[in-house]
Scaffold this active site. Structure first.
Site, mmCIF file in Angstrom:
data_model
loop_
_atom_site.group_PDB
_atom_site.id
_atom_site.type_symbol
_atom_site.label_atom_id
_atom_site.label_comp_id
_atom_site.label_asym_id
_atom_site.label_seq_id
_atom_site.Cartn_x
_atom_site.Cartn_y
_atom_site.Cartn_z
ATOM 1 N N CYS A 197 34.918 19.814 12.507
ATOM 2 C CA CYS A 197 34.006 19.579 11.383
ATOM 3 C C CYS A 197 32.556 19.934 11.720
ATOM 4 O O CYS A 197 31.866 20.584 10.922
ATOM 5 C CB CYS A 197 34.123 18.147 10.869
ATOM 6 N N HIS A 235 32.913 12.276 10.183
ATOM 7 C CA HIS A 235 33.212 13.569 9.578
ATOM 8 C C HIS A 235 31.983 14.090 8.857
ATOM 9 O O HIS A 235 31.174 13.313 8.339
ATOM 10 C CB HIS A 235 34.377 13.445 8.592
ATOM 11 N N HIS A 280 34.298 22.192 4.171
ATOM 12 C CA HIS A 280 34.330 21.523 5.466
ATOM 13 C C HIS A 280 35.552 21.979 6.265
ATOM 14 O O HIS A 280 36.498 22.549 5.707
ATOM 15 C CB HIS A 280 34.362 19.998 5.295
#
Length: 371
Positions: free
Chosen positions: A271, A327, A339
């Protein structure tokens, strides 16, 4: 029935019950390597915490719904715990490199990096010197009990009980990156929806014939409701956000790999390497981890989002706090985020964030500015 016969019968019943329970264990009781399946964010129900049926990892035993224990072993004359077992207990992902004796641990990116034989650890991209060095025994990184608190005090609480480490959630754990946030909306779930910033110059409405735009009053009222009359709306760093987003789309489908190295060398993202890579192409330097990136820029309300804003979420887990960044993604406008994630797809993807999982796990958004 004799006493011996009764004892045998009870033993057989206990074995049968244990076998039945074992059949319900996640992954058959096997450890979870980086990238293995987690519950899909698209279908998870945030109002009811997802409690695993059993902890994965050998040597991990259930105590009750909010506590687990890890064996403390004596290896090479030191009291240690298995790094892999510890990561499994906290429901972290982990990546083990036996060639270098390196263990990486984290949510959707590697927050902790430990190496056998070295007192130097990397935590959130920063160097940390430990009193003792972890070491490799078999195919496991053994972490001395003396350094567990220094490494993990921010995410978990624990208690040493003879030859076991009792793990509990840490109710006081709060990521410094999410302090002093704009107030969140109150009310029902609909109030937790995301929305574009009406003051975004890219979305500005044309002026009326009288030279005054109806947009001005809407933007002012929205800004005041979120930031108050004395606070300035964060100004975005001078980058081409259209180019940022279009570049990100070119990598759709690139595979996710926990703790991966730079994309040019690995061909994969996690991420934070994804956000770091895209912003790097716009000459904006971001640190390696989502937690460190969350300390950059200015806080933005979920109701005032612009293209290019970084969005941060926690990753649910029984022993995790909901106040630690796990995240990161990039807001694209119109309630969409690009993402790199293992779920619901594996890799770079576009997700509609106006869904229960993302509304619930949202921690903050940051608008990068000129520093």
């Amino acid at each position: 029935m004799t006493k011996r016969q009764r004892k045998v019968a009870l033993t057989l019943i206990a074995v049968a019950l244990m076998t039945t329970t074992a059949c319900g264990m996640n992954n058959g009781g096997m450890k979870r390597q980086a990238g293995e399946a987690r519950p899909s964010p698209e279908v998870a129900t945030p109002s009811v915490p997802q409690t695993p049926q059993a902890l994965s990892g050998s040597g991990v035993n259930m105590l009750n719904a909010s506590e687990a224990k890890i064996p403390i072993m004596m290896v090479e004359g030191k009291r240690v715990i298995s790094g892999q077992t510890f990561a499994d207990t906290l429901e972290f992902q982990w990546d083990w490199d036996p060639a270098t004796g390196t263990l990486r641990i984290g949510d959707n990116d590697a927050v902790y990096e430990l190496k056998g034989g070295s007192t130097q650890a990397v935590v959130e991209g920063n160097a940390l010197t430990m009193a003792e060095a972890p070491f490799v025994s078999g195919d496991t990184l053994q972490i001395p009990l003396s350094v567990v608190e220094d490494l993990f005090r921010d995410v978990v609480s624990y208690e040493v009980r003879d030859n076991e480490l009792a793990i509990k959630p840490n109710p006081n754990a709060v990521d410094k990156a999410i302090l002093n946030l704009p107030p969140e909306p109150e009310g029902q779930e609909d109030e937790w929806s995301f929305a574009d910033d009406p003051n975004d110059p890219k979305k500005k409405k044309p002026a009326s014939a009288g030279g005054t735009s109806s947009f001005t009053r809407e933007a002012l009222e929205a800004a005041v409701s979120v930031y108050g009359r004395g606070d300035a709306i964060p100004v975005q760093v001078d980058i081409n956000t259209d180019n940022l987003i279009s570049t990100g789309k070119r990598y759709l489908g690139v595979k996710y790999k926990f703790g991966t190295g730079p994309y040019p060398q690995t061909g994969k993202f996690d991420c934070s390497t994804f956000t770091q890579y895209l912003y790097g192409k716009e000459d904006v330097d971001l640190p390696r981890t989502a937690r460190a990136q969350a300390r950059k820029g200015q806080n933005v309300s979920r109701k005032m989002l612009r293209e290019g804003d970084l969005m941060f979420f926690y990753v649910p887990g029984r022993f995790k706090t909901d106040k630690i960044v796990g995240h990161v993604g990039i807001y694209m406008g119109n309630n969409q985020m690009i993402h790199a994630s293992p779920k619901p797809k594996d890799g770079v993807q576009i997700t509609n964030i106006n869904q229960p999982y993302w509304k619930k796990t949202f921690l903050s958004a940051k608008r990068l500015d000129m520093e």
